[in-house]
Write an enzyme that holds these catalytic residues in place. Sequence first.
Site, PDB file in Angstrom:
ATOM      1  CG  ASN A   6      -1.794   1.325   1.407  1.00 31.02           C
ATOM      2  OD1 ASN A   6      -1.960   2.108   0.417  1.00 31.02           O
ATOM      3  ND2 ASN A   6      -2.442   1.158   2.400  1.00 31.02           N
ATOM      4  CE  LYS A   8      -0.150   2.950   4.518  1.00 36.78           C
ATOM      5  NZ  LYS A   8      -0.228   3.132   6.117  1.00 36.78           N
ATOM      6  CG  HIS A  88      -6.066   1.229   4.827  1.00 42.98           C
ATOM      7  ND1 HIS A  88      -5.540   2.096   5.808  1.00 42.98           N
ATOM      8  CD2 HIS A  88      -4.990   0.378   4.902  1.00 42.98           C
ATOM      9  CE1 HIS A  88      -4.291   2.221   6.175  1.00 42.98           C
ATOM     10  NE2 HIS A  88      -3.833   1.091   5.640  1.00 42.98           N
ATOM     11  CD  GLU A  90      -3.023   5.035   6.575  1.00 39.46           C
ATOM     12  OE1 GLU A  90      -3.058   5.298   5.516  1.00 39.46           O
ATOM     13  OE2 GLU A  90      -2.281   4.540   7.381  1.00 39.46           O
ATOM     14  CD  GLU A 157      -3.509  -3.075   6.841  1.00 35.81           C
ATOM     15  OE1 GLU A 157      -2.100  -3.145   6.780  1.00 35.81           O
ATOM     16  OE2 GLU A 157      -4.291  -2.167   6.716  1.00 35.81           O
ATOM     17  N   GLY A 163       2.038   1.855  10.732  1.00 38.08           N
ATOM     18  CA  GLY A 163       3.094   2.974  10.694  1.00 38.08           C
ATOM     19  C   GLY A 163       3.772   3.343  12.265  1.00 38.08           C
TER      20      GLY A 163
HETATM   21  P1  PGA Z   1       2.469   0.097   7.824  1.00 41.05           P
HETATM   22  O1  PGA Z   1       1.225   0.007   6.984  1.00 41.05           O
HETATM   23  O2  PGA Z   1       3.136  -1.086   7.076  1.00 41.05           O
HETATM   24  O3  PGA Z   1       3.376   1.467   7.337  1.00 41.05           O
HETATM   25  O4  PGA Z   1       2.432  -0.109   9.089  1.00 41.05           O
HETATM   26  C1  PGA Z   1       0.437  -0.924   6.973  1.00 41.05           C
HETATM   27  C2  PGA Z   1      -1.026  -0.484   6.143  1.00 41.05           C
HETATM   28  O5  PGA Z   1      -1.471   0.868   6.514  1.00 41.05           O
HETATM   29  O6  PGA Z   1      -1.468  -1.251   5.248  1.00 41.05           O
END
Ligand code: PGA
Length: 235
Positions: A6, A8, A88, A90, A157, A163
């Site tokens: 991803n 982003k 997701h 976010e 997740e 993150g």
């Molecule tokens: P990350 O993000 O690997 O930076 O923790 C994973 C995601 O949001 O799919």
Amino acid sequence: MIIAANLKTNLTRKETKAYVEELDNYMKKNSIAQEVLVFPAMSSLDTFDSSVVIGAQNAYATKEGAFTGEIGEVHLEEFGIKTILIGHSERRHILGETQEMLVEKFNYYKELGYKILYCVGEPLEKREAGKEEMMEYIQAQYEGIDTEYEKLIIAYEPVWAIGTGLTPTLQDIEEIHTALKEKSKAPLLYGGSVKVTNAKEVLALKNVDGVLVGSAALYAEHFCSMIGFAEELQN
Ligand code: PGA
């Protein structure tokens, strides 16, 4: 296994092109048989001549129309994109997408036969509230979702692991994945601070069918190593 990146709000169109090329070269050179998905930023969507499957991080539940700032089915169709990420954290927590909105999006793209990578996961306060409350929270994210859809992939997740560099223990991941497999037989990926240093052990867990990687996937070399681990484990 399914190894997904991803990207982003990162990598420009030019950078994405170079990134996908690097992945494709690696996959060809190493005869990778795993499924590799990449979700670029909207403006970096394109037609790529590659063994990597390109998906959209988001699209509105519409063919086209008056939805300022959104893209619709025609914009994905232009590039032959048939894969979409829905739910997701976010988008749930920063952009405020509700379960109802996600279900509408899910049904719309399901109807069109898209492969759907659907994300679930709990915020820290739900994890700290205990297993029962945490599982109830996750259960609500399955509401309205056709868990038997043949082109469904689910990603677990935990929001607090995204993150942050924090991850649940391997035992926790295996336990939750085993519980989630009861809800759907769809391939189940783990996501949240997956890195080169922990990807192999996560991929080796029972009921983990792949990983969804954010920050660490931005380095093509690191992401390729993770693809390599999955290939090794499958052989
Ligand atoms: P990350 O993000 O690997 O930076 O923790 C994973 C995601 O949001 O799919």
